[in-house]
Design a protein around this motif. Structure first.
Motif, PDB file in Angstrom:
ATOM      1  N   ILE A 181       0.855  -1.198   0.000  1.00  0.00           N
ATOM      2  CA  ILE A 181       0.000   0.000   0.000  1.00  0.00           C
ATOM      3  C   ILE A 181       0.889   1.245   0.000  1.00  0.00           C
ATOM      4  CG2 ILE A 181      -1.596   1.368   1.418  1.00  0.00           C
ATOM      5  CD1 ILE A 181      -3.190  -0.847   0.393  1.00  0.00           C
ATOM      6  N   VAL A 202       0.890   4.180  -2.809  1.00  0.00           N
ATOM      7  CA  VAL A 202       0.509   5.553  -2.452  1.00  0.00           C
ATOM      8  C   VAL A 202       1.640   6.516  -2.792  1.00  0.00           C
ATOM      9  CG1 VAL A 202       0.001   7.071  -0.501  1.00  0.00           C
ATOM     10  CG2 VAL A 202      -1.149   4.857  -0.675  1.00  0.00           C
ATOM     11  N   PHE A 226       1.798   7.230  -6.529  1.00  0.00           N
ATOM     12  CA  PHE A 226       0.771   8.190  -6.965  1.00  0.00           C
ATOM     13  C   PHE A 226       1.150   9.610  -6.565  1.00  0.00           C
ATOM     14  CE2 PHE A 226      -2.280   4.462  -6.484  1.00  0.00           C
ATOM     15  CZ  PHE A 226      -2.248   4.185  -7.842  1.00  0.00           C
ATOM     16  N   PRO A 255      -7.362   0.929   2.833  1.00  0.00           N
ATOM     17  CA  PRO A 255      -8.127   0.610   1.627  1.00  0.00           C
ATOM     18  C   PRO A 255      -7.748  -0.809   1.201  1.00  0.00           C
ATOM     19  CG  PRO A 255      -6.180   1.823   1.027  1.00  0.00           C
ATOM     20  CD  PRO A 255      -6.136   1.684   2.529  1.00  0.00           C
ATOM     21  N   ASP A 301      -6.607  -1.690  -1.597  1.00  0.00           N
ATOM     22  CA  ASP A 301      -5.351  -1.559  -2.346  1.00  0.00           C
ATOM     23  C   ASP A 301      -5.126  -0.082  -2.659  1.00  0.00           C
ATOM     24  OD1 ASP A 301      -6.807  -0.969  -4.860  1.00  0.00           O
ATOM     25  OD2 ASP A 301      -7.462  -3.041  -4.569  1.00  0.00           O
ATOM     26  N   ALA A 302      -3.943   0.239  -3.158  1.00  0.00           N
ATOM     27  CA  ALA A 302      -3.576   1.643  -3.373  1.00  0.00           C
ATOM     28  C   ALA A 302      -4.430   2.300  -4.461  1.00  0.00           C
ATOM     29  CB  ALA A 302      -2.092   1.741  -3.723  1.00  0.00           C
ATOM     30  N   VAL A 303      -4.785   1.521  -5.495  1.00  0.00           N
ATOM     31  CA  VAL A 303      -5.588   2.085  -6.591  1.00  0.00           C
ATOM     32  C   VAL A 303      -6.949   2.552  -6.077  1.00  0.00           C
ATOM     33  CG1 VAL A 303      -6.721   1.567  -8.792  1.00  0.00           C
ATOM     34  CG2 VAL A 303      -4.397   0.738  -8.361  1.00  0.00           C
ATOM     35  N   LEU A 344      -7.635   3.514  -3.086  1.00  0.00           N
ATOM     36  CA  LEU A 344      -7.432   4.740  -2.303  1.00  0.00           C
ATOM     37  C   LEU A 344      -7.323   5.938  -3.236  1.00  0.00           C
ATOM     38  CD1 LEU A 344      -6.930   6.076   0.462  1.00  0.00           C
ATOM     39  CD2 LEU A 344      -4.488   5.693   0.105  1.00  0.00           C
ATOM     40  N   LYS A 345      -6.543   5.790  -4.311  1.00  0.00           N
ATOM     41  CA  LYS A 345      -6.376   6.908  -5.250  1.00  0.00           C
ATOM     42  C   LYS A 345      -7.730   7.312  -5.831  1.00  0.00           C
ATOM     43  CE  LYS A 345      -3.761   8.629  -9.154  1.00  0.00           C
ATOM     44  NZ  LYS A 345      -3.075   8.304 -10.414  1.00  0.00           N
TER      45      LYS A 345
END
Lengths: 210, 210
Positions: A199, A203, A206, B124, B126-128, B130-131
Motif C-alpha cells: 500500500i 501511495v 501516486f 483501503p 489496495d492503493a488504486v 485509495l487513489k
C-alpha cells in the motif's frame, strides 16, 4: 490482506475444557486445521493413528529430531512427543488457521521458530470453578487431586507470556470468542508487513505523479 | 475478566471511510461511546456543540491545557483541537469502549498517557482504490488532489506503529470486523493483569491446602 493462516497455540489449565473448545471450533468453522502430535508411546484403546497422534517408532522420532522435522518436541519419561513441522506449514500456506493444543514449554519452542504464532491461554471464570473441575469428579485419590492442584499452580505462572486470555465459561460463547480472537489476530500489524509495504509503495508512486 | 472499557484509537487514510465505519459501529452496538473533541474554531453550518465538537473559547482551552484536562491536543494555524480527558475516563470506567478518531500525532500522545489504548489503522483494499477515493469526486482542483495524495503518502509512514490494520472494503463486513477487533482487544493479556493475578492467587492457595 494476506491469505496465510495463523498458527494458534492454545494452552490453559488442565480441566479447563481446552479440548472441547478446540473440537467445537473445528466442527463449526471450515477455516481451521488441527495439528496432530507425533509420539513414541503405544496407542491406548480407542486412539487412532493420524487422529489422536501419529504413532511412530523411537528411532524414527530421533531421526526426525535430527532433520528438524519438529516445531517442538519433549521427552516425558520414556516417550517422545512432538509437533510435525511439515503438516503445520502446509496448512498455513493453504490459508488454514492451525490449532495446536500444547503446554508452555512447547509453546515457547514454537514461538522461537515461528514468531508469528498467536498464543492463547484458556482460563476458568475464577479459581473456585477451576478447583471444582479438578477435584469434583470425586473418583480420584487425594494424591491425584493434590498433584493436579500443584500442576495448576505451576501452569498459572506462565499466563502473562501469552498474547491473549480467554475465559471458558459457556461453550457456545467461548467458541465464538475464540474464533473472534483468531480472526482478529489476522489483523495484527506485524502479521501484515507485506500488505502495508505494498500500500505504501502504491501511495508513494501516486503522490510522486506516476 | 475486567469490565473497564477499551479506549480504541482509529486512524487511517483520508477518504478511507473511517467516519462512516465509526458511525455504523455506534449505531449497531450499545457498548461503544464516541469521544468528542474540543476546539476553539467557530462552528460550521450544521455543526452542533457537544455532537461534532465541544466549541470553547481560546482562553478556556489554554486553561484546560494547563490543568491536564486533555489526553492530547494540537494547534492548527490559529485553532486548538483536543480530546477532553474526563469524558473518556468516565466512559471507560462505566465499561464502555470509547472510540476516538484521530491522527497519529494525537494517537502517540494518548498512548503515552494511556498505554492500554488499542490502536487501529483503517486501510483501503489496495492503493488504486485509495487513489480513486481521493481523486474520484471530480470536483477538486489538481492542487487539492495533489495535496491529498501527498498527505496519504505521509499517513502511510506511520502504519506499523498501530496494533492492528483493518481493510474497509465492505461497510457491513468491516463494521463486524472492527467490533471483533475491539472485543478481542479486551482479551489481550496485558489488559487482564489483575484478573490473572487473582486466579493465580486463588490457585496457589488451593494447592497449598487452603
Amino acid at each position: 490482506m494476506r491469505n496465510r493462516g495463523v498458527l494458534t497455540i492454545i494452552s490453559g489449565f488442565s480441566g479447563v475444557g481446552k479440548g472441547t473448545l478446540v473440537k467445537a471450533l473445528l466442527d463449526k468453522y471450515d477455516n481451521y486445521a488441527l495439528s496432530v502430535s507425533a509420539t513414541t508411546r503405544m496407542p491406548r484403546p480407542g486412539e487412532t493413528d493420524g487422529i489422536n497422534y501419529f504413532f511412530i517408532r523411537k528411532e524414527e522420532f530421533e531421526e526426525k529430531i535430527q532433520n528438524g522435522a519438529f516445531l517442538e518436541y519433549a521427552r516425558y519419561v520414556d516417550n517422545y512427543y512432538g509437533t510435525p513441522r511439515e503438516y503445520v506449514e502446509q496448512q498455513l500456506e493453504a490459508g488454514k488457521d492451525v490449532l495446536l493444543e500444547i503446554e508452555i514449554q512447547g509453546a515457547r519452542q514454537i514461538k522461537k521458530l515461528l514468531p508469528e504464532a498467536f498464543t492463547i491461554f484458556i482460563m476458568p471464570p475464577d479459581a473456585v470453578t477451576l478447583k471444582e473441575r479438578l477435584v469434583g469428579r470425586n473418583t480420584e485419590t487425594m494424591e491425584v487431586i493434590e498433584a493436579r492442584l500443584c500442576r495448576a499452580s505451576e501452569e498459572a505462572e506462565g499466563i502473562e507470556w501469552y498474547d491473549s486470555v480467554l475465559v471458558n465459561d459457556n461453550l457456545e460463547k467461548s467458541v465464538e470468542a475464540l474464533h473472534g480472537l483468531i480472526q482478529a489476530a489476522h489483523c495484527d500489524t506485524f502479521r501484515n508487513k507485506d500488505f502495508i509495504k505494498d500500500i505504501r509503495k502504491g501511495v508513494k508512486a501516486f503522490s510522486e505523479g506516476e
